[in-house]
Design a protein around this motif. Sequence first.
Motif, PDB file in Angstrom:
ATOM      1  N   GLU A  32      22.701  34.769  34.460  1.00 46.14           N
ATOM      2  CA  GLU A  32      23.953  34.156  34.039  1.00 46.14           C
ATOM      3  C   GLU A  32      24.731  33.579  35.221  1.00 46.14           C
ATOM      4  N   GLN A  33      24.013  33.317  36.334  1.00 41.90           N
ATOM      5  CA  GLN A  33      24.668  32.766  37.516  1.00 41.90           C
ATOM      6  C   GLN A  33      24.639  31.245  37.432  1.00 41.90           C
ATOM      7  N   TRP A  34      25.727  30.669  37.012  1.00 45.49           N
ATOM      8  CA  TRP A  34      25.807  29.220  36.892  1.00 45.49           C
ATOM      9  C   TRP A  34      26.176  28.650  38.258  1.00 45.49           C
ATOM     10  N   ASP A  35      25.292  27.791  38.776  1.00 45.35           N
ATOM     11  CA  ASP A  35      25.452  27.284  40.137  1.00 45.35           C
ATOM     12  C   ASP A  35      26.437  26.123  40.217  1.00 45.35           C
ATOM     13  N   TYR A  36      26.512  25.334  39.172  1.00 42.50           N
ATOM     14  CA  TYR A  36      27.262  24.088  39.210  1.00 42.50           C
ATOM     15  C   TYR A  36      27.906  23.850  37.860  1.00 42.50           C
ATOM     16  N   VAL A  37      28.955  23.050  37.859  1.00 49.27           N
ATOM     17  CA  VAL A  37      29.608  22.663  36.613  1.00 49.27           C
ATOM     18  C   VAL A  37      29.800  21.155  36.608  1.00 49.27           C
ATOM     19  N   LEU A  38      29.361  20.520  35.524  1.00 49.18           N
ATOM     20  CA  LEU A  38      29.619  19.095  35.299  1.00 49.18           C
ATOM     21  C   LEU A  38      30.743  18.979  34.275  1.00 49.18           C
ATOM     22  N   VAL A  39      31.608  18.001  34.459  1.00 49.92           N
ATOM     23  CA  VAL A  39      32.760  17.833  33.569  1.00 49.92           C
ATOM     24  C   VAL A  39      32.728  16.426  32.982  1.00 49.92           C
ATOM     25  N   ALA A  40      32.975  16.346  31.676  1.00 48.43           N
ATOM     26  CA  ALA A  40      33.072  15.057  30.987  1.00 48.43           C
ATOM     27  C   ALA A  40      34.289  15.086  30.077  1.00 48.43           C
ATOM     28  N   ASP A  41      34.801  13.911  29.775  1.00 51.52           N
ATOM     29  CA  ASP A  41      35.943  13.803  28.873  1.00 51.52           C
ATOM     30  C   ASP A  41      35.468  13.872  27.423  1.00 51.52           C
ATOM     31  N   GLN A  42      36.302  14.428  26.563  1.00 52.72           N
ATOM     32  CA  GLN A  42      35.947  14.525  25.143  1.00 52.72           C
ATOM     33  C   GLN A  42      35.725  13.148  24.523  1.00 52.72           C
ATOM     34  N   ARG A  43      36.363  12.115  25.074  1.00 53.77           N
ATOM     35  CA  ARG A  43      36.220  10.774  24.492  1.00 53.77           C
ATOM     36  C   ARG A  43      34.811  10.228  24.632  1.00 53.77           C
ATOM     37  N   THR A  44      34.020  10.768  25.562  1.00 52.98           N
ATOM     38  CA  THR A  44      32.643  10.286  25.706  1.00 52.98           C
ATOM     39  C   THR A  44      31.805  10.598  24.473  1.00 52.98           C
ATOM     40  N   GLN A  45      32.194  11.629  23.717  1.00 53.20           N
ATOM     41  CA  GLN A  45      31.427  11.970  22.527  1.00 53.20           C
ATOM     42  C   GLN A  45      31.634  10.964  21.401  1.00 53.20           C
ATOM     43  N   ARG A  46      32.719  10.196  21.500  1.00 54.36           N
ATOM     44  CA  ARG A  46      32.961   9.164  20.477  1.00 54.36           C
ATOM     45  C   ARG A  46      32.381   7.813  20.881  1.00 54.36           C
ATOM     46  N   ASN A  47      31.783   7.759  22.068  1.00 58.41           N
ATOM     47  CA  ASN A  47      31.146   6.533  22.551  1.00 58.41           C
ATOM     48  C   ASN A  47      29.634   6.746  22.521  1.00 58.41           C
ATOM     49  N   PRO A  48      28.917   6.097  21.599  1.00 54.79           N
ATOM     50  CA  PRO A  48      27.464   6.352  21.466  1.00 54.79           C
ATOM     51  C   PRO A  48      26.693   6.121  22.763  1.00 54.79           C
ATOM     52  N   ARG A  49      27.058   5.084  23.506  1.00 52.60           N
ATOM     53  CA  ARG A  49      26.322   4.785  24.744  1.00 52.60           C
ATOM     54  C   ARG A  49      26.515   5.890  25.773  1.00 52.60           C
ATOM     55  N   GLN A  50      27.754   6.327  25.961  1.00 56.26           N
ATOM     56  CA  GLN A  50      28.012   7.375  26.936  1.00 56.26           C
ATOM     57  C   GLN A  50      27.401   8.706  26.501  1.00 56.26           C
ATOM     58  N   ALA A  51      27.483   9.004  25.194  1.00 53.13           N
ATOM     59  CA  ALA A  51      26.875  10.245  24.697  1.00 53.13           C
ATOM     60  C   ALA A  51      25.364  10.227  24.916  1.00 53.13           C
ATOM     61  N   HIS A  52      24.737   9.056  24.695  1.00 60.92           N
ATOM     62  CA  HIS A  52      23.287   8.937  24.911  1.00 60.92           C
ATOM     63  C   HIS A  52      22.943   9.111  26.391  1.00 60.92           C
ATOM     64  N   GLN A  53      23.767   8.537  27.299  1.00 64.35           N
ATOM     65  CA  GLN A  53      23.508   8.689  28.729  1.00 64.35           C
ATOM     66  C   GLN A  53      23.661  10.140  29.170  1.00 64.35           C
ATOM     67  N   GLN A  54      24.639  10.840  28.599  1.00 66.92           N
ATOM     68  CA  GLN A  54      24.789  12.267  28.891  1.00 66.92           C
ATOM     69  C   GLN A  54      23.539  13.030  28.489  1.00 66.92           C
ATOM     70  N   GLN A  55      23.095  12.794  27.275  1.00 68.49           N
ATOM     71  CA  GLN A  55      21.927  13.506  26.771  1.00 68.49           C
ATOM     72  C   GLN A  55      20.683  13.185  27.594  1.00 68.49           C
ATOM     73  N   ARG A  56      20.519  11.935  27.974  1.00 70.24           N
ATOM     74  CA  ARG A  56      19.359  11.532  28.778  1.00 70.24           C
ATOM     75  C   ARG A  56      19.388  12.212  30.148  1.00 70.24           C
ATOM     76  N   PHE A  57      20.572  12.337  30.737  1.00 66.93           N
ATOM     77  CA  PHE A  57      20.694  12.980  32.044  1.00 66.93           C
ATOM     78  C   PHE A  57      20.338  14.459  31.942  1.00 66.93           C
ATOM     79  N   LEU A  58      20.821  15.130  30.878  1.00 66.52           N
ATOM     80  CA  LEU A  58      20.518  16.545  30.699  1.00 66.52           C
ATOM     81  C   LEU A  58      19.033  16.767  30.429  1.00 66.52           C
TER      82      LEU A  58
END
Length: 748
Positions: A32-58
Amino acid sequence: MQGEESLQFLGGTEGDSFPLVEINTCETEASEQWDYVLVADQRTQRNPRQAHQQQRFLEELSRKGFHHKKLQDKEKIFFGIRADSRIFNLYRTLLLEPENPAPGMEPATLTPIPATTRIRIVNFILKSKMAAGDTFEDLVKDGVFETSFPLHKREEDLIKKWAQWRNMFHKQPIDEIRDYFGEKVALYFAWLGWYTYMLVPAAVVGVLIFLSGFALFDTSQISKEICEAHDIFMCPRGDHSRKYHRLSDTCTFAKLTHLFDNDGTVLFAIFMAVWATVFLEIWKRQRARVVLHWDLYGWDEDQEEMALQLINCPDYTLQPYQHSYLRSTAILVLSLLMICFLIGMAHVLVVYRVLVTALFSNLPILGEQVTTAVVVTGALVHYVTILIMTKVNKWVALKLCNFEKPRTFSERERKFTIKFFTLQFFVHFSSLIYIAFILGRINGHPGKSVRLAGLWKLEECHLSGCMMDLFVQMAIIMGLKQTLSNCVEYLCPWLAHKCRLRQGRMSQDPELKDWQRNYRLNSVNIFSLFDEFMEMMIQYGFTTIFVAAFPLAPLLSLLSNLVEIRLDAIKMVRLQKRLVPRKAKDIGTWLKVLETIGVLAVIANGMVIAFTSEFIPRMVYKYRYGPCRWGPRPEVDCLTGYVNHSLSLFYTKDFQDPDGIEDLEDVTECRYRDYRNAGDYNFSEQFWVLLAIRLAFLILFEHVALCIKLIAAWLVPDVPQMVKNKVLDEKYQRLLEKLRSSPRSTDV
């Protein structure tokens, strides 16, 4: 907890992720040792392109062997990132395991990966280019993510031992700093602590030199003659001063000048040259002990970077060293053009002082203090120029580095350091160079003054000499840099942090609350530690380069550093996001910068003593023109008559515009500081004798000081014998172990 929480494990198959080697997978370290934290704005979930880029990166992180956990509040989405243990096992295989491990050694017996190494590996992979061709920084620019940071964890011990003002005079816990921030930060604080400690003897000697002037405050022969010279009139010095001044009016300034322009100045300049050498040589020994203690003596930076590249991408191909004469020539030309621009900025400051002198001459409130007002405002303008040009220089140095195309990040950092420091040196010291060696020397003489654009008379030195101008300039710039910079450096992050804490409510969930707390800390970047180093290098330059004119510089630096150490500690632990740990076994290019400053200090102080101070004229008069030229005379001071000898004579009838000068009918002759003949106003014999002796002294001083530096460097080895013997013994034991384990060892 507010909002939604989900846990997703994105681990790919072992073969897909790590085709380099076969690794025995062990249980995940600190699951349960999380090394890093990435932060995104909630508005990215309402933008299909940004949500897709997030998912692709993960998903890309999934193929590299990462897990992530998603937490969110009303405004932000937090992705906790943790690398699989297989990544760290691979790091062990490439760098940490011995060449010939003992038979039967189990992975469980290996040393656990420290948190600093975990964060460094994760950060390297996160910031590398992904399969889609973009990097995390590209996604931040596109608004897909907002930021990323490693988490502060268990920092309470560091706060208690180190990051508090009450610990100002306590020893720094360097090992604990290394365990939390990595070797690069720990070496910075180890160097800064040693520098501060070594400033103590320099400050003591500087104060003694300064106070020795007080012992002669009222007994100096030169001060006595100036204070009693009621019948000597000084010529009008500029357009703002159109009347004669009695030489005795400068009595107070003459006494003050003697505080830092006395016979002890030469000894102090030589002492500081030796001090700078001893400081660096003993630091090298300190560094060797620390690095051996950390088991990094044989660590190789290139090997570390190649290992991280292979962990990130098994298909990584080595980038060879390259050199382009055309590119190097272009960078040299561009750098020289930028340096010329910075020198031009210094000339702009000269023009400012000339124009302000003409402007201030119309202000009755200033009276006879026009020159002092010009010096003070000029120093303030120079300080503001430094603040502005620092940002410009950083941008230029970055562009030049990008054009040069360095092979690795470490090489890029080294090249950037050299370029940025060179530009910063000219910004900080060009004005001081002008005051020390040019001011008042190209002005002509009364009756025939050199004028800017034929209108404004060039600025002259203070009535008591150019050393006073240099002293005031150094005092103002160092005072402002030490006090204002430290205040801004602490207050701005502190106020910003307090404001962020009031933005929105914290979650009730402990884990999300901790991530929110880290998110609201002030941001850091790759320049955070670099800027601290640069600040100290410039301070070191002020402490050594013109110390002959400002013997209190080591004292100011000492007081500033006592504050700086705790200020930086509080910023890094309590006010800023956690710095990404970096491995290092020395302070890198900064050591070469320190050595360069040491050489420049010898040259600059030699020139200050030879051309700016009154030391050489006093000695020449004492043994060539004064009452003691034929031998000692106890009944008379050897400098008797020096003031009259050092002032040239000008006949008032030779003024080109006598109408504007007050009391002309009462004065037939006046004096001015120079060595010129009374009739034709050409340079006198004394001028050329002095010039020859000044040059001879400069050459002798620099050779003696540099020889002393070389002898000191030779006497103090860079590496202690204890360290050499320890490394030698380790090599010997390693060879013995190989010999015993060799199949043929029984036959030998």
